[in-house]
Design an enzyme around this catalytic site. Structure first.
Site, PDB file in Angstrom:
ATOM      1  N   TYR A 190      15.826  50.353  22.000  1.00  0.00           N
ATOM      2  CA  TYR A 190      14.889  49.375  22.568  1.00  0.00           C
ATOM      3  C   TYR A 190      14.682  49.619  24.071  1.00  0.00           C
ATOM      4  CZ  TYR A 190      13.017  44.589  23.294  1.00  0.00           C
ATOM      5  OH  TYR A 190      12.251  43.498  23.607  1.00  0.00           O
ATOM      6  N   LYS A 248      11.092  50.486  25.816  1.00  0.00           N
ATOM      7  CA  LYS A 248      10.559  49.553  26.810  1.00  0.00           C
ATOM      8  C   LYS A 248      10.366  50.254  28.165  1.00  0.00           C
ATOM      9  CE  LYS A 248       9.896  45.887  24.333  1.00  0.00           C
ATOM     10  NZ  LYS A 248       8.522  45.676  23.842  1.00  0.00           N
TER      11      LYS A 248
HETATM   12  P1  NAP Z   1       9.133  37.986  17.547  1.00  0.00           P
HETATM   13  O1  NAP Z   1       9.239  36.482  17.622  1.00  0.00           O
HETATM   14  O2  NAP Z   1      10.086  38.740  16.710  1.00  0.00           O
HETATM   15  O3  NAP Z   1       7.635  38.359  17.127  1.00  0.00           O
HETATM   16  C1  NAP Z   1       7.245  39.699  16.980  1.00  0.00           C
HETATM   17  C2  NAP Z   1       6.048  39.752  16.052  1.00  0.00           C
HETATM   18  O4  NAP Z   1       5.677  41.136  15.880  1.00  0.00           O
HETATM   19  C3  NAP Z   1       6.374  39.202  14.663  1.00  0.00           C
HETATM   20  O5  NAP Z   1       5.354  38.337  14.223  1.00  0.00           O
HETATM   21  C4  NAP Z   1       6.456  40.473  13.824  1.00  0.00           C
HETATM   22  O6  NAP Z   1       6.076  40.312  12.460  1.00  0.00           O
HETATM   23  C5  NAP Z   1       5.433  41.363  14.514  1.00  0.00           C
HETATM   24  N1  NAP Z   1       5.598  42.759  14.135  1.00  0.00           N
HETATM   25  C6  NAP Z   1       6.768  43.451  13.979  1.00  0.00           C
HETATM   26  N2  NAP Z   1       6.523  44.704  13.599  1.00  0.00           N
HETATM   27  C7  NAP Z   1       5.184  44.828  13.503  1.00  0.00           C
HETATM   28  C8  NAP Z   1       4.312  45.902  13.131  1.00  0.00           C
HETATM   29  N3  NAP Z   1       4.793  47.108  12.790  1.00  0.00           N
HETATM   30  N4  NAP Z   1       2.982  45.689  13.133  1.00  0.00           N
HETATM   31  C9  NAP Z   1       2.482  44.470  13.459  1.00  0.00           C
HETATM   32  N5  NAP Z   1       3.244  43.421  13.824  1.00  0.00           N
HETATM   33  C10 NAP Z   1       4.587  43.597  13.839  1.00  0.00           C
HETATM   34  O7  NAP Z   1       9.247  38.635  19.013  1.00  0.00           O
HETATM   35  P2  NAP Z   1       8.989  38.032  20.481  1.00  0.00           P
HETATM   36  O8  NAP Z   1      10.283  37.594  21.011  1.00  0.00           O
HETATM   37  O9  NAP Z   1       7.818  37.118  20.483  1.00  0.00           O
HETATM   38  O10 NAP Z   1       8.627  39.387  21.253  1.00  0.00           O
HETATM   39  C11 NAP Z   1       7.296  39.842  21.469  1.00  0.00           C
HETATM   40  C12 NAP Z   1       7.329  41.074  22.355  1.00  0.00           C
HETATM   41  O11 NAP Z   1       7.963  40.766  23.593  1.00  0.00           O
HETATM   42  C13 NAP Z   1       8.094  42.241  21.756  1.00  0.00           C
HETATM   43  O12 NAP Z   1       7.461  43.462  22.112  1.00  0.00           O
HETATM   44  C14 NAP Z   1       9.433  42.136  22.436  1.00  0.00           C
HETATM   45  O13 NAP Z   1      10.103  43.374  22.450  1.00  0.00           O
HETATM   46  C15 NAP Z   1       9.035  41.661  23.805  1.00  0.00           C
HETATM   47  N6  NAP Z   1      10.108  40.979  24.541  1.00  0.00           N
HETATM   48  C16 NAP Z   1      10.700  39.837  24.072  1.00  0.00           C
HETATM   49  C17 NAP Z   1      11.695  39.217  24.810  1.00  0.00           C
HETATM   50  C18 NAP Z   1      12.390  37.958  24.370  1.00  0.00           C
HETATM   51  O14 NAP Z   1      13.300  37.519  25.086  1.00  0.00           O
HETATM   52  N7  NAP Z   1      12.018  37.331  23.267  1.00  0.00           N
HETATM   53  C19 NAP Z   1      12.103  39.779  26.026  1.00  0.00           C
HETATM   54  C20 NAP Z   1      11.495  40.938  26.478  1.00  0.00           C
HETATM   55  C21 NAP Z   1      10.490  41.530  25.728  1.00  0.00           C
HETATM   56  P3  NAP Z   1       7.177  39.824  11.361  1.00  0.00           P
HETATM   57  O15 NAP Z   1       7.432  38.399  11.673  1.00  0.00           O
HETATM   58  O16 NAP Z   1       6.482  40.043  10.054  1.00  0.00           O
HETATM   59  O17 NAP Z   1       8.368  40.720  11.563  1.00  0.00           O
END
Ligand code: NAP
Length: 251
Positions: free
Chosen positions: A152, A156
């Site tokens: 990851y 990133k």
């Molecule tokens: P999340 O709640 O897990 O949501 C991610 C979404 O992406 C889910 O709806 C998932 O679908 C979808 N997804 C996964 N694989 C996919 C694919 N191959 N094609 C299309 N859609 C796909 O994550 P989040 O926390 O909102 O994170 C969103 C972004 O921010 C990510 O890139 C993450 O790495 C980044 N981020 C998050 C945090 C944090 O603290 N949460 C911090 C830094 C960066 P399913 O539900 O079907 O799996």
């Protein structure tokens, strides 16, 4: 805002992507909410429509070239040519390096890096033609290194280099590219991390808040505000940047 513009938010069914989709819709963007399962986009799409906005749910796997081509063509047909792209879809396959499998590595690279590449390549065609565009990709404070996240952290950090290169190549066409690097944001993704660390989600959030200068964890809306700025018409001279949205200067 100048006229109706069409945005695609990947991973828009929940979490940060859902907040970004709703925020862009409030900014008068027509929003394609793209996620793996089209049915899962219904909540976000309904929320946007209920607030008077325009939205379309699309099922696609961003790591598959044929899905991406079909999804972008459908957006162009049903909403209009997309000129705003938010590369937000993401997964975790955390493990210490000695336990990380080939599949853990490949899955994370496929969704975050290949996905952002395929989506950006498809959407920039419309952006270049329109002589206007905005690409925002979700990086993370993990880009600076994070135990258990070699895969990851690598993607990133990779997205930051990808973003800076898009900014250099596409700037002359009125297209900007920027990255948002969130810190600790309360979403389902972090529930998985809490489970892996064998602590309750509530304790995990409380422990994290103690380490964050603003003394709270982030919410999806905090990230959506940064996306709203980068995708605005007013941000045309801001490109190739990485904005840490982490409640403090570092992870
Ligand atoms: P999340 O709640 O897990 O949501 C991610 C979404 O992406 C889910 O709806 C998932 O679908 C979808 N997804 C996964 N694989 C996919 C694919 N191959 N094609 C299309 N859609 C796909 O994550 P989040 O926390 O909102 O994170 C969103 C972004 O921010 C990510 O890139 C993450 O790495 C980044 N981020 C998050 C945090 C944090 O603290 N949460 C911090 C830094 C960066 P399913 O539900 O079907 O799996």
């Amino acid at each position: 805002m100048t006229g109706r513009r069409i945005a695609i938010v990947t991973g828009g069914a929940r979490g940060i992507g859902a907040a970004i989709a709703k925020r862009l819709a409030a900014q008068e963007r027509a929003v394609a909410v793209l996620d793996l399962d089209e049915a899962a986009t219904a909540d976000t799409v309904e929320a946007i429509r209920a607030a008077g906005g325009e939205a379309l749910g699309i099922g696609a796997d961003v790591s598959r070239a044929e899905d991406v081509a079909a999804a972008v063509a459908r957006v162009a047909d049903e909403l209009g040519a997309p000129t705003i792209l938010v590369n937000n879809a993401g997964i975790l396959r955390d493990n210490l390096i000695f336990k990380m499998t080939d599949a853990d590595w490949d899955a994370v690279v496929a969704v975050h890096l290949r996905g952002a590449f395929l989506m950006s390549r498809a959407v920039q065609t419309h952006q270049v033609e329109a002589r206007w565009g905005r690409i925002v990709s979700l990086s993370s404070t993990s880009a600076l290194g994070n135990r258990g996240q070699a895969n990851y952290a690598a993607v990133k950090a990779g997205l930051q280099g990808f973003t800076k290169t898009l900014a250099i190549e596409l700037g002359r066409y009125g297209v900007t590219a920027n990255a948002i690097a969130p810190g600790f944001i309360a979403t389902d993704m972090l529930r998985q991390t809490a489970e892996r660390m064998k602590v309750s989600y509530e304790d995990f959030l409380a422990g994290a808040a103690k380490e964050i200068p603003v003394a709270r964890v982030g919410q999806p809306q905090d990230v959506a505000e940064a996306a709203a700025f980068f995708t605005s018409d007013a941000a045309s001279f801001v490109s190739g940047q990485v904005l840490y949205v982490a409640g403090g200067p570092k992870a």
